[in-house]
Design a protein around this motif. Sequence first.
Motif, PDB file in Angstrom:
ATOM      1  N   ALA A  85      31.346 -15.789  46.179  1.00 54.29           N
ATOM      2  CA  ALA A  85      30.623 -17.041  45.904  1.00 54.29           C
ATOM      3  C   ALA A  85      29.564 -17.380  46.790  1.00 54.29           C
ATOM      4  CB  ALA A  85      31.445 -18.201  45.901  1.00 54.29           C
ATOM      5  N   ARG A  86      29.459 -16.637  47.999  1.00 52.90           N
ATOM      6  CA  ARG A  86      28.628 -16.549  49.035  1.00 52.90           C
ATOM      7  C   ARG A  86      27.117 -16.098  48.294  1.00 52.90           C
ATOM      8  NH1 ARG A  86      30.514 -13.264  54.040  1.00 52.90           N
ATOM      9  NH2 ARG A  86      28.212 -14.011  54.812  1.00 52.90           N
ATOM     10  N   PRO A  87      26.000 -16.914  48.596  1.00 52.81           N
ATOM     11  CA  PRO A  87      24.818 -16.434  48.057  1.00 52.81           C
ATOM     12  C   PRO A  87      24.439 -15.162  48.252  1.00 52.81           C
ATOM     13  CG  PRO A  87      24.746 -18.629  49.410  1.00 52.81           C
ATOM     14  CD  PRO A  87      26.100 -17.757  49.674  1.00 52.81           C
ATOM     15  N   GLU A  88      24.713 -14.403  49.309  1.00 51.71           N
ATOM     16  CA  GLU A  88      23.972 -13.036  49.267  1.00 51.71           C
ATOM     17  C   GLU A  88      24.881 -12.054  48.535  1.00 51.71           C
ATOM     18  OE1 GLU A  88      26.147 -14.124  53.418  1.00 51.71           O
ATOM     19  OE2 GLU A  88      25.016 -15.055  51.586  1.00 51.71           O
ATOM     20  N   VAL A  89      26.119 -12.396  48.281  1.00 52.11           N
ATOM     21  CA  VAL A  89      27.121 -11.588  47.734  1.00 52.11           C
ATOM     22  C   VAL A  89      26.957 -11.827  46.263  1.00 52.11           C
ATOM     23  CG1 VAL A  89      29.614 -10.807  47.176  1.00 52.11           C
ATOM     24  CG2 VAL A  89      28.679 -11.452  49.521  1.00 52.11           C
ATOM     25  N   ALA A  90      26.642 -13.018  45.710  1.00 51.02           N
ATOM     26  CA  ALA A  90      26.555 -13.407  44.535  1.00 51.02           C
ATOM     27  C   ALA A  90      25.359 -12.602  44.099  1.00 51.02           C
ATOM     28  CB  ALA A  90      26.435 -14.872  44.374  1.00 51.02           C
ATOM     29  N   ALA A  91      24.080 -12.774  44.615  1.00 51.30           N
ATOM     30  CA  ALA A  91      22.823 -12.179  44.363  1.00 51.30           C
ATOM     31  C   ALA A  91      23.233 -10.610  44.073  1.00 51.30           C
ATOM     32  CB  ALA A  91      21.784 -12.518  45.686  1.00 51.30           C
ATOM     33  N   LEU A  92      23.906 -10.009  45.042  1.00 50.29           N
ATOM     34  CA  LEU A  92      23.993  -8.543  44.855  1.00 50.29           C
ATOM     35  C   LEU A  92      24.861  -8.283  43.775  1.00 50.29           C
ATOM     36  CD1 LEU A  92      24.383  -7.396  48.619  1.00 50.29           C
ATOM     37  CD2 LEU A  92      22.250  -7.263  46.935  1.00 50.29           C
ATOM     38  N   VAL A  93      25.840  -9.066  43.359  1.00 53.12           N
ATOM     39  CA  VAL A  93      26.741  -8.953  42.249  1.00 53.12           C
ATOM     40  C   VAL A  93      25.901  -9.076  40.820  1.00 53.12           C
ATOM     41  CG1 VAL A  93      28.589  -9.947  40.967  1.00 53.12           C
ATOM     42  CG2 VAL A  93      29.009  -9.620  43.208  1.00 53.12           C
ATOM     43  N   PHE A 134      16.874 -15.225  54.648  1.00 54.78           N
ATOM     44  CA  PHE A 134      17.732 -15.764  54.198  1.00 54.78           C
ATOM     45  C   PHE A 134      18.614 -15.796  55.458  1.00 54.78           C
ATOM     46  CE2 PHE A 134      22.327 -16.177  52.763  1.00 54.78           C
ATOM     47  CZ  PHE A 134      22.282 -17.466  52.188  1.00 54.78           C
ATOM     48  N   TRP A 135      19.208 -14.955  55.983  1.00 55.95           N
ATOM     49  CA  TRP A 135      19.941 -14.904  57.246  1.00 55.95           C
ATOM     50  C   TRP A 135      19.453 -15.770  58.696  1.00 55.95           C
ATOM     51  CZ3 TRP A 135      21.514  -9.112  56.045  1.00 55.95           C
ATOM     52  CH2 TRP A 135      22.453  -8.942  55.087  1.00 55.95           C
ATOM     53  N   ALA A 136      18.021 -15.481  58.271  1.00 48.48           N
ATOM     54  CA  ALA A 136      17.321 -15.976  59.394  1.00 48.48           C
ATOM     55  C   ALA A 136      17.118 -17.356  59.388  1.00 48.48           C
ATOM     56  CB  ALA A 136      15.883 -15.479  59.692  1.00 48.48           C
ATOM     57  N   GLY A 137      17.616 -18.100  58.080  1.00 50.92           N
ATOM     58  CA  GLY A 137      17.504 -19.581  57.610  1.00 50.92           C
ATOM     59  C   GLY A 137      16.163 -19.842  57.550  1.00 50.92           C
ATOM     60  N   LEU A 138      15.303 -19.026  57.151  1.00 50.97           N
ATOM     61  CA  LEU A 138      13.853 -19.460  56.836  1.00 50.97           C
ATOM     62  C   LEU A 138      13.865 -19.805  55.061  1.00 50.97           C
ATOM     63  CD1 LEU A 138      11.898 -16.274  58.413  1.00 50.97           C
ATOM     64  CD2 LEU A 138      12.351 -18.952  59.022  1.00 50.97           C
ATOM     65  N   ILE A 139      14.904 -19.409  54.461  1.00 50.35           N
ATOM     66  CA  ILE A 139      15.006 -19.602  52.962  1.00 50.35           C
ATOM     67  C   ILE A 139      16.335 -20.028  52.605  1.00 50.35           C
ATOM     68  CG2 ILE A 139      13.004 -18.237  52.174  1.00 50.35           C
ATOM     69  CD1 ILE A 139      15.223 -16.332  51.145  1.00 50.35           C
ATOM     70  N   ASP A 140      16.522 -20.726  51.807  1.00 50.52           N
ATOM     71  CA  ASP A 140      18.040 -21.139  51.192  1.00 50.52           C
ATOM     72  C   ASP A 140      18.401 -20.350  50.016  1.00 50.52           C
ATOM     73  OD1 ASP A 140      16.627 -22.274  48.990  1.00 50.52           O
ATOM     74  OD2 ASP A 140      16.832 -24.472  49.515  1.00 50.52           O
ATOM     75  N   ALA A 141      19.646 -20.662  49.373  1.00 47.24           N
ATOM     76  CA  ALA A 141      20.202 -19.824  48.507  1.00 47.24           C
ATOM     77  C   ALA A 141      19.525 -19.839  47.216  1.00 47.24           C
ATOM     78  CB  ALA A 141      21.580 -20.263  48.227  1.00 47.24           C
ATOM     79  N   ASP A 142      19.032 -21.252  47.071  1.00 43.43           N
ATOM     80  CA  ASP A 142      18.082 -20.866  45.818  1.00 43.43           C
ATOM     81  C   ASP A 142      16.981 -20.347  45.648  1.00 43.43           C
ATOM     82  OD1 ASP A 142      20.052 -23.085  44.450  1.00 43.43           O
ATOM     83  OD2 ASP A 142      18.814 -24.718  45.149  1.00 43.43           O
ATOM     84  N   ALA A 143      16.181 -20.376  46.889  1.00 38.52           N
ATOM     85  CA  ALA A 143      15.040 -19.484  47.160  1.00 38.52           C
ATOM     86  C   ALA A 143      15.388 -18.063  46.908  1.00 38.52           C
ATOM     87  CB  ALA A 143      14.280 -19.847  48.443  1.00 38.52           C
ATOM     88  N   LEU A 144      16.571 -17.608  47.488  1.00 39.59           N
ATOM     89  CA  LEU A 144      16.883 -16.245  47.456  1.00 39.59           C
ATOM     90  C   LEU A 144      17.069 -15.780  46.143  1.00 39.59           C
ATOM     91  CD1 LEU A 144      18.234 -13.652  48.768  1.00 39.59           C
ATOM     92  CD2 LEU A 144      20.317 -14.711  48.777  1.00 39.59           C
ATOM     93  N   LEU A 145      17.963 -16.350  45.175  1.00 42.01           N
ATOM     94  CA  LEU A 145      17.995 -16.247  43.885  1.00 42.01           C
ATOM     95  C   LEU A 145      16.782 -16.317  42.985  1.00 42.01           C
ATOM     96  CD1 LEU A 145      21.486 -17.920  43.161  1.00 42.01           C
ATOM     97  CD2 LEU A 145      20.837 -15.351  43.808  1.00 42.01           C
ATOM     98  N   LEU A 146      15.972 -17.260  43.240  1.00 35.34           N
ATOM     99  CA  LEU A 146      14.773 -17.226  42.577  1.00 35.34           C
ATOM    100  C   LEU A 146      13.623 -16.135  42.743  1.00 35.34           C
ATOM    101  CD1 LEU A 146      13.201 -18.839  40.501  1.00 35.34           C
ATOM    102  CD2 LEU A 146      12.367 -20.461  42.121  1.00 35.34           C
ATOM    103  N   GLY A 147      13.667 -16.104  44.123  1.00 39.78           N
ATOM    104  CA  GLY A 147      12.689 -15.259  45.000  1.00 39.78           C
ATOM    105  C   GLY A 147      13.059 -13.729  44.111  1.00 39.78           C
TER     106      GLY A 147
END
Length: 308
Positions: A85-93, A134-147
């Motif tokens: 459920a972590r954003p970075e893992v969910a994105a890669l999945v 994302f890891w640097a805290g510049l964007i959130d989980a929603d921006a990660l998935l949408l971007g």
Amino acid sequence: MENNQMYADSLTAVPSPAPLPTDEPAPSTPTPTTAAPAASATAKSKRRLLWHLGEMALAMVAGMLLLGPLWELAGTALGVGEALARPEVAALVMATNMTVGMTVGMRYRAHSWPAVGEMAAAMYVPFLLLLVPFWAGLIDADALLLGGHLLMIPAMVLVAVRHRHEAPAPVRRHRVVVALAHRWPAGLALLMTVDMWVDPSVLSPWTMLVLPGGYLVIGMVRRTLGGRGVLATQLAGLAVWVALTLVAVVAGGRTAAWLVAFGWLAHAGWDLAHHNGRVVPRSYAEFCVVLDVALAAVMVLAILTTDA
């Protein structure tokens, strides 16, 4: 990614009078017989490119719909649900699910492995690039998935354009595989209900408005509502499902649940009546009839397994 071929025009050009001799060569101008095939080939190339991108999008959606619930079940069984459920893992999945569906679709079309690999990179690289901010805290989980999804679109187009002249190799497919591929609308509809079979529920009554609305919108786009009585029939269907929706909203509770299930099941008959392709494409009608029956069955199951 298909080989574009030029076809000669069947028209015969009328020979023009010979030009007067000059010191400078006359500029070559395209004649209608040469310009027409070129324009036709260009339009055909664009249609093939758009069709290929559409196929890739459907294959990616199918991969997410089919593999998404399996990841959830595996995560629960193995006790790694929180990690998944972590954003970075969910994105890669999600990128993996899309890549699997895309790979199956491209290999079925006999595209080369290098082309498949580049398209897979178009799935992963956008998310990988955004992991750093994302890891640097510049964007959130929603921006990660949408971007990631927004960057994926031009990446896919670039790969498709790069391989648009590639000629797929001939391939022999089993008859069962060919039959299943021809029934892709039904398969996609079933994939869209996989998650609901795991956790049956009843849809909102307002979802029934999509049923007649889809036919009207597609009919307007295709300009197929002009036949005798066609528009009147579609408007009558709209009135019936609007009335059914309002009754379900007013009734509420278990009665509303049964009305919603009935509304989706009844629309399957509407789909069968429109399978002739006059208003909507046959593939859309096939997709809808399978989806309507499957969702109605899921909702009936949810009603019967829920205490009154």
